[in-house]
Design a protein around this motif. Structure first.
Motif, short mmCIF file in Angstrom:
data_model
loop_
_atom_site.label_atom_id
_atom_site.label_comp_id
_atom_site.label_asym_id
_atom_site.label_seq_id
_atom_site.Cartn_x
_atom_site.Cartn_y
_atom_site.Cartn_z
N ARG A 10 0.81 -1.22 0.00
CA ARG A 10 0.00 0.00 0.00
C ARG A 10 0.84 1.28 0.00
NH1 ARG A 10 -5.52 0.37 1.82
NH2 ARG A 10 -6.50 -1.66 1.79
N HIS A 15 -3.12 6.94 -1.92
CA HIS A 15 -4.50 6.85 -1.47
C HIS A 15 -5.11 8.21 -1.15
CE1 HIS A 15 -5.06 2.55 -1.41
NE2 HIS A 15 -3.84 2.42 -0.93
N SER A 18 -7.49 8.84 -3.76
CA SER A 18 -8.48 7.81 -4.01
C SER A 18 -9.89 8.36 -3.78
CB SER A 18 -8.24 6.61 -3.09
OG SER A 18 -9.33 5.72 -3.13
N LYS A 20 -12.13 6.60 -2.45
CA LYS A 20 -12.56 6.01 -1.18
C LYS A 20 -12.16 6.90 -0.02
CE LYS A 20 -12.57 1.04 -2.22
NZ LYS A 20 -12.01 -0.28 -1.80
N THR A 22 -11.36 7.35 4.15
CA THR A 22 -10.46 6.60 5.03
C THR A 22 -11.11 6.33 6.38
OG1 THR A 22 -8.52 7.57 3.97
CG2 THR A 22 -8.21 6.62 6.16
N SER A 41 -13.32 -2.59 4.39
CA SER A 41 -12.39 -2.40 3.26
C SER A 41 -13.08 -2.45 1.91
CB SER A 41 -11.29 -3.46 3.31
OG SER A 41 -11.84 -4.76 3.14
N ASN A 45 -10.77 3.02 2.39
CA ASN A 45 -9.37 2.74 2.69
C ASN A 45 -9.28 2.56 4.21
OD1 ASN A 45 -8.43 3.18 0.00
ND2 ASN A 45 -8.55 5.39 0.36
N GLU A 62 -3.77 -1.25 5.77
CA GLU A 62 -2.37 -0.94 6.03
C GLU A 62 -2.15 -0.99 7.53
OE1 GLU A 62 0.98 2.59 5.76
OE2 GLU A 62 -0.77 2.68 4.44
N TYR A 85 -2.90 9.26 3.23
CA TYR A 85 -4.35 9.38 3.04
C TYR A 85 -4.88 10.79 3.22
CZ TYR A 85 -3.76 4.38 3.72
OH TYR A 85 -3.34 3.08 3.60
#
Length: 368
Positions: A10, A15, A18, A20, A22, A41, A45, A62, A85
């Motif tokens: 990762r 991310h 991303s 997504k 977190t 998940s 993330n 992660e 993130y």
């Protein structure tokens, strides 16, 4: 404690860009943490925070190791989160806490559960955290009587270190959450088809081995505790994250089964499933029970302790109407309905069942 990232797959994905959002899960290597990571998940993330060393969180997260008692370690872990993130965090599922079923006083309740959470929440103030979920316990409440349910505004009256640490931590969260929404999930005792419940697995063990103590109880056998299947807990956690925008700024929610089995009901059900007969159980006076528990502790009994006898009459039944209303959640399992699966696993592979529940198998099983 050294700060280490274990899931190298990762590290360089970017991310923070991303689509997504977190989610952080503390206590991510534990039984609950590992399973909620797999659930979350699919849509988020997920970063798992836990102590360094095995076991690690599942591959879906992660793994960032940290020491929750060290503000420096928490800051380093969150630096990694920020780097990978960004500062926006949809939800923090805070499961990390200290727990010891021996009942002995320990400074770790204060250091890990209370002060550790306080340090963590203060570090999170540098981030844009939408929601903070705390795993509290139904044991914070004053015990009730059968058919009298406990709602979230009922008095709290913790009577040993574990629930006391949860009450103190709830207050820490209220005082320090600032702009984070806070959800205090007051959870019943968790179990699954393997057992994975200390009081339930020991009760089963005593009856399975026909121990002398399995026929005696120092409290009212019509009383009992409330339980919660692992899958129902995961559903509740997932729905709490999903509904974070609609939930109040600060709310406590009971999460448990709507019916509480009595100690006698559990005794009879387990006895029938294992030995084909109801299990004769006799109530004994507390002074005699304490003397017996003291003697068994002296000679190495792994479970029954004098402190448990003082709380043998405690009874808990939860009003879960708030969970139904705010989370659209209610349990789909019950402990009584799950016991046949639990006992079948014990019968089909006793050694594995003992191992799963961290119990010492009887000598005859070791020989086999």
């Amino acid at each position: 404690m050294k700060h280490t990232t274990h899931r190298s797959t990762r590290l360089n994905i970017g991310h923070r860009y991303s689509e997504k959002e977190t989610v952080i899960v503390t206590g991510s290597s534990g039984l609950i943490g590992a399973q909620i990571i797999k659930r979350l998940s699919e849509n988020f993330n997920v970063v798992g925070l836990d102590r360094e060393g095995n076991p690690h969180p599942p591959i879906e997260a992660e793994c960032v190791c940290f020491d929750i008692t060290s503000e420096e370690s928490i800051k380093k872990a969150m630096e990694r989160v920020n780097y990978a993130y960004g500062k926006k965090i949809a939800s923090v599922v805070h499961l990390a806490a200290y727990y010891d079923f021996s009942g002995k006083p320990s400074s770790l309740y204060e250091e890990v559960t209370v002060k550790g959470t306080e340090k963590f929440v203060k570090v999170l103030q540098d981030f844009e955290v939408e929601q903070f979920i705390f795993s509290s316990t139904n044991l914070i409440y004053r015990p009730t009587e059968p058919r009298r349910k406990i709602h979230e505004d009922c008095p709290v009256a913790p009577n040993w270190d574990y629930p006391e640490s949860k009450v103190d931590t709830e207050q820490i969260i209220r005082e320090n959450r600032v702009d984070m929404k806070a959800v205090l999930l007051r959870l019943a005792g968790v179990y699954d088809e393997e057992g994975h419940s200390i009081p339930v697995s020991h009760q089963i063990q005593r009856i399975y081995e026909k121990q002398f103590t399995s026929h005696f109880y120092s409290g009212d056998t019509s009383h009992g505790n409330v339980f919660l299947h692992m899958e129902d807990l995961l559903d509740a956690l997932e729905k709490t994250v999903e509904k974070r925008k609609a939930l109040p700024e600060e709310i406590a929610i009971n999460i448990g089964e709507s019916e509480t089995p009595s100690y006698q009901e559990l005794q009879d059900t387990v006895g029938k499933l294992i030995h084909g007969e109801e299990w004769e159980t006799y109530e004994i006076p507390k002074p005699i029970a304490k003397a017996g528990a003291w003697a068994m502790d002296l000679f190495g009994d792994p479970f029954i302790k004098p402190w448990m006898i003082d709380r043998a009459d405690d009874h808990y039944e939860l009003d879960i109407s708030r969970a139904k209303e705010l989370l659209n959640w209610e349990p789909e399992h019950s402990l009584i309905a799950t016991l046949p699966d639990m006992i079948e696993k014990l019968k089909s592979d006793p050694l594995n069942w003992y191992k799963e529940n961290h119990l010492e198998p009887p000598s005859e099983l070791k020989k086999d």
